[in-house]
Scaffold this motif. Sequence first.
Motif, PDB file in Angstrom:
ATOM      1  N   GLU A 130       5.567 -15.972  -3.353  1.00 61.05           N
ATOM      2  CA  GLU A 130       4.001 -15.786  -3.434  1.00 61.05           C
ATOM      3  C   GLU A 130       3.258 -17.106  -2.737  1.00 61.05           C
ATOM      4  O   GLU A 130       2.134 -16.956  -2.475  1.00 61.05           O
ATOM      5  CB  GLU A 130       3.312 -15.652  -4.836  1.00 61.05           C
ATOM      6  CG  GLU A 130       3.895 -14.687  -5.489  1.00 61.05           C
ATOM      7  CD  GLU A 130       3.207 -13.341  -4.924  1.00 61.05           C
ATOM      8  OE1 GLU A 130       2.021 -13.038  -4.905  1.00 61.05           O
ATOM      9  OE2 GLU A 130       4.096 -12.447  -4.221  1.00 61.05           O
ATOM     10  N   PHE A 131       4.105 -18.222  -2.341  1.00 61.92           N
ATOM     11  CA  PHE A 131       3.418 -19.363  -1.718  1.00 61.92           C
ATOM     12  C   PHE A 131       3.737 -19.635  -0.381  1.00 61.92           C
ATOM     13  O   PHE A 131       3.263 -20.444   0.344  1.00 61.92           O
ATOM     14  CB  PHE A 131       3.706 -20.523  -2.587  1.00 61.92           C
ATOM     15  CG  PHE A 131       2.980 -20.305  -4.167  1.00 61.92           C
ATOM     16  CD1 PHE A 131       1.659 -20.582  -4.400  1.00 61.92           C
ATOM     17  CD2 PHE A 131       3.860 -20.095  -5.172  1.00 61.92           C
ATOM     18  CE1 PHE A 131       1.112 -20.329  -5.811  1.00 61.92           C
ATOM     19  CE2 PHE A 131       3.277 -19.814  -6.339  1.00 61.92           C
ATOM     20  CZ  PHE A 131       2.065 -19.722  -6.796  1.00 61.92           C
ATOM     21  N   ASP A 132       5.053 -19.025  -0.084  1.00 68.91           N
ATOM     22  CA  ASP A 132       5.604 -19.264   1.289  1.00 68.91           C
ATOM     23  C   ASP A 132       6.067 -18.082   1.778  1.00 68.91           C
ATOM     24  O   ASP A 132       6.733 -17.171   1.262  1.00 68.91           O
ATOM     25  CB  ASP A 132       6.770 -20.151   0.808  1.00 68.91           C
ATOM     26  CG  ASP A 132       7.568 -20.804   2.027  1.00 68.91           C
ATOM     27  OD1 ASP A 132       8.125 -19.860   2.922  1.00 68.91           O
ATOM     28  OD2 ASP A 132       7.360 -21.914   2.478  1.00 68.91           O
ATOM     29  N   GLU A 133       5.564 -17.786   3.218  1.00 70.49           N
ATOM     30  CA  GLU A 133       6.164 -16.550   3.899  1.00 70.49           C
ATOM     31  C   GLU A 133       7.526 -16.374   4.076  1.00 70.49           C
ATOM     32  O   GLU A 133       8.133 -15.426   3.940  1.00 70.49           O
ATOM     33  CB  GLU A 133       5.309 -16.436   5.206  1.00 70.49           C
ATOM     34  CG  GLU A 133       3.599 -16.113   4.752  1.00 70.49           C
ATOM     35  CD  GLU A 133       3.010 -15.957   6.410  1.00 70.49           C
ATOM     36  OE1 GLU A 133       3.877 -16.177   7.370  1.00 70.49           O
ATOM     37  OE2 GLU A 133       1.780 -16.182   6.219  1.00 70.49           O
ATOM     38  N   ARG A 134       8.091 -17.495   4.266  1.00 71.71           N
ATOM     39  CA  ARG A 134       9.716 -17.482   4.653  1.00 71.71           C
ATOM     40  C   ARG A 134      10.484 -17.122   3.399  1.00 71.71           C
ATOM     41  O   ARG A 134      11.268 -16.430   3.205  1.00 71.71           O
ATOM     42  CB  ARG A 134      10.209 -18.820   4.895  1.00 71.71           C
ATOM     43  CG  ARG A 134       9.824 -18.960   6.743  1.00 71.71           C
ATOM     44  CD  ARG A 134      10.330 -20.223   7.217  1.00 71.71           C
ATOM     45  NE  ARG A 134       9.694 -21.361   6.276  1.00 71.71           N
ATOM     46  CZ  ARG A 134       9.993 -22.578   6.526  1.00 71.71           C
ATOM     47  NH1 ARG A 134      11.055 -23.037   7.516  1.00 71.71           N
ATOM     48  NH2 ARG A 134       9.646 -23.768   5.550  1.00 71.71           N
ATOM     49  N   ALA A 135       9.984 -17.780   2.295  1.00 71.91           N
ATOM     50  CA  ALA A 135      10.408 -17.526   0.939  1.00 71.91           C
ATOM     51  C   ALA A 135      10.226 -16.007   0.412  1.00 71.91           C
ATOM     52  O   ALA A 135      11.283 -15.382  -0.171  1.00 71.91           O
ATOM     53  CB  ALA A 135       9.975 -18.370  -0.114  1.00 71.91           C
ATOM     54  N   ALA A 136       9.012 -15.356   1.025  1.00 71.49           N
ATOM     55  CA  ALA A 136       8.780 -14.029   0.473  1.00 71.49           C
ATOM     56  C   ALA A 136       9.626 -13.217   1.282  1.00 71.49           C
ATOM     57  O   ALA A 136      10.166 -12.179   0.695  1.00 71.49           O
ATOM     58  CB  ALA A 136       7.229 -13.860   0.982  1.00 71.49           C
ATOM     59  N   ALA A 137      10.114 -13.488   2.575  1.00 70.92           N
ATOM     60  CA  ALA A 137      11.003 -12.576   3.381  1.00 70.92           C
ATOM     61  C   ALA A 137      12.355 -12.540   2.614  1.00 70.92           C
ATOM     62  O   ALA A 137      12.935 -11.756   2.780  1.00 70.92           O
ATOM     63  CB  ALA A 137      10.992 -13.233   4.676  1.00 70.92           C
ATOM     64  N   ARG A 138      12.732 -13.977   2.464  1.00 72.16           N
ATOM     65  CA  ARG A 138      14.158 -14.084   1.697  1.00 72.16           C
ATOM     66  C   ARG A 138      14.271 -13.071   0.600  1.00 72.16           C
ATOM     67  O   ARG A 138      15.166 -12.455   0.321  1.00 72.16           O
ATOM     68  CB  ARG A 138      14.622 -15.342   1.501  1.00 72.16           C
ATOM     69  CG  ARG A 138      14.751 -16.508   2.790  1.00 72.16           C
ATOM     70  CD  ARG A 138      15.031 -17.397   2.195  1.00 72.16           C
ATOM     71  NE  ARG A 138      15.062 -18.355   3.448  1.00 72.16           N
ATOM     72  CZ  ARG A 138      14.274 -19.591   3.649  1.00 72.16           C
ATOM     73  NH1 ARG A 138      13.738 -19.981   2.612  1.00 72.16           N
ATOM     74  NH2 ARG A 138      14.591 -20.507   4.596  1.00 72.16           N
ATOM     75  N   VAL A 139      13.212 -13.036  -0.174  1.00 69.19           N
ATOM     76  CA  VAL A 139      13.470 -12.229  -1.682  1.00 69.19           C
ATOM     77  C   VAL A 139      12.923 -10.878  -1.541  1.00 69.19           C
ATOM     78  O   VAL A 139      13.037 -10.274  -2.946  1.00 69.19           O
ATOM     79  CB  VAL A 139      12.668 -13.097  -2.518  1.00 69.19           C
ATOM     80  CG1 VAL A 139      11.004 -12.912  -2.540  1.00 69.19           C
ATOM     81  CG2 VAL A 139      13.100 -12.955  -4.064  1.00 69.19           C
ATOM     82  N   ALA A 140      12.400 -10.259  -0.388  1.00 71.04           N
ATOM     83  CA  ALA A 140      11.599  -9.063  -0.266  1.00 71.04           C
ATOM     84  C   ALA A 140      12.783  -7.860  -0.972  1.00 71.04           C
ATOM     85  O   ALA A 140      12.183  -6.833  -1.700  1.00 71.04           O
ATOM     86  CB  ALA A 140      11.114  -8.760   1.045  1.00 71.04           C
ATOM     87  N   ARG A 141      13.926  -7.841  -0.521  1.00 68.27           N
ATOM     88  CA  ARG A 141      14.856  -6.882  -0.874  1.00 68.27           C
ATOM     89  C   ARG A 141      15.264  -6.933  -2.292  1.00 68.27           C
ATOM     90  O   ARG A 141      15.080  -5.926  -2.883  1.00 68.27           O
ATOM     91  CB  ARG A 141      16.273  -7.010  -0.012  1.00 68.27           C
ATOM     92  CG  ARG A 141      17.109  -5.944  -0.415  1.00 68.27           C
ATOM     93  CD  ARG A 141      18.383  -5.980   0.596  1.00 68.27           C
ATOM     94  NE  ARG A 141      19.347  -6.924   0.053  1.00 68.27           N
ATOM     95  CZ  ARG A 141      20.481  -7.242   0.753  1.00 68.27           C
ATOM     96  NH1 ARG A 141      20.703  -6.456   1.768  1.00 68.27           N
ATOM     97  NH2 ARG A 141      21.062  -8.426   0.561  1.00 68.27           N
ATOM     98  N   ALA A 142      15.245  -8.122  -2.794  1.00 74.24           N
ATOM     99  CA  ALA A 142      15.674  -8.336  -4.396  1.00 74.24           C
ATOM    100  C   ALA A 142      14.213  -7.803  -5.167  1.00 74.24           C
ATOM    101  O   ALA A 142      14.552  -7.241  -6.231  1.00 74.24           O
ATOM    102  CB  ALA A 142      15.965  -9.872  -4.562  1.00 74.24           C
TER     103      ALA A 142
END
Length: 411
Positions: free
Chosen positions: A139-151
């Motif tokens: 929710e605070f980092d676009e790269r982290a959001a992309a990594r967790v999107a599938r999960a």
Amino acid sequence: MTPGGAAVPRDFASALAVLADPGAKPEPGIFHALSAPSAAEVALWSDAWPRIADERRRTLVRQMLASAEADFQLDFRRLFEASLDDPDPEVRATAVDGLWEATDPGLIDRLDGMLAHDANDDVRARAATALGPFVERGEFDERAAARVARALDRLVGVAADEAEAVDVRRRAIESAGYADRDDVRDLIGRMLASPIGALRAGALRAMGHSADEAWAGAVLDCLEHGEPEIRFEASRAAGELQIEGAVPQLSVLAVEDADRQIQVEAIWALGEIGGPRARRVLERLAERIAEDDDELATALEDAMATAALTEGEIAWDTIVPGSGLGLGANGGAGRGGTAAWGAGPDDDDLDGDDDLDGWDEDDFDDEDGLEDEEAFDDDDLDDEGDLDDDDLDEDDGDEDGLEPPIGPRRP
């Protein structure tokens, strides 16, 4: 010293040899030698660990988790990660719990795979919970959001699937609750209306995770629910959302609820909300508890420190990690401090001598807020130690009474 008189091993290999010996009783200090292992030491662990009997592995991994929760300097994350493929489901579940402080994005796929494919529902539920911090980070980092999107998509799908085990669905919606998505909000609302208590409880935990003040009304309604677990989760959500309008109800729960865990959670929530009203209530509670009630005394001390911390009266750099100071009733807990209802004392643990009787909801009506530090004075308590119905008169509050719930404050 070990039972035979030998010194407790201080190197990884020697400690592992003792742990692998079925006739040896590990001393508590032995686990310090396993902390922050090197890659070579993890390889030693992976080679020796499968040869240890199932029950001993279960015991050892539980002891490691307890040691890590008690001492913030101990770091067994690489060993817990190496144990995620253990053939025993209890070991796998405990290993997942041991990763509550892990931030390595490489774990996302491992945990997602366990949620999708593990044969044990308890392991899958723990994996769903462990994914929560990664969803929050997204929710605070676009790269982290992309990594967790599938999960995250899997969490939402699992939570919505009525064929899934109830606890897996509950933990999935709790973790998905961090995400700012319409389908998540819709699912939270549907789960709150479920006839299944565990799903309603999960919906409330998700509301707290959401940082969305739109849930304030639903949380307030649940603070007076007949089911203890719902009151517990509503108290937690009120604290996480920092709902100022919850102070009156939380005050009553902190004093009068028959469930000790709910009392402690309500006190924690008051500390999270902070402000003059909540702090004055906490101060009054501190004056009223039994002298030997260490549990409530500790909860109140932590809550008052948290309130002072959030208001800038205590500097963050004065907090000692792992001390519990300023962290609330849940701050020292493992798994990210996520307290759970149901593991504490039963309703009979509070007898007539220890209860804090005398407050009711009329002590805090809509017209009479506690606007400043002087809203309570020394005469508020009558001779029997109770708050009278007239303790808070119209002169003590502002003309609008209790302010509306404030918006959420992300850490």
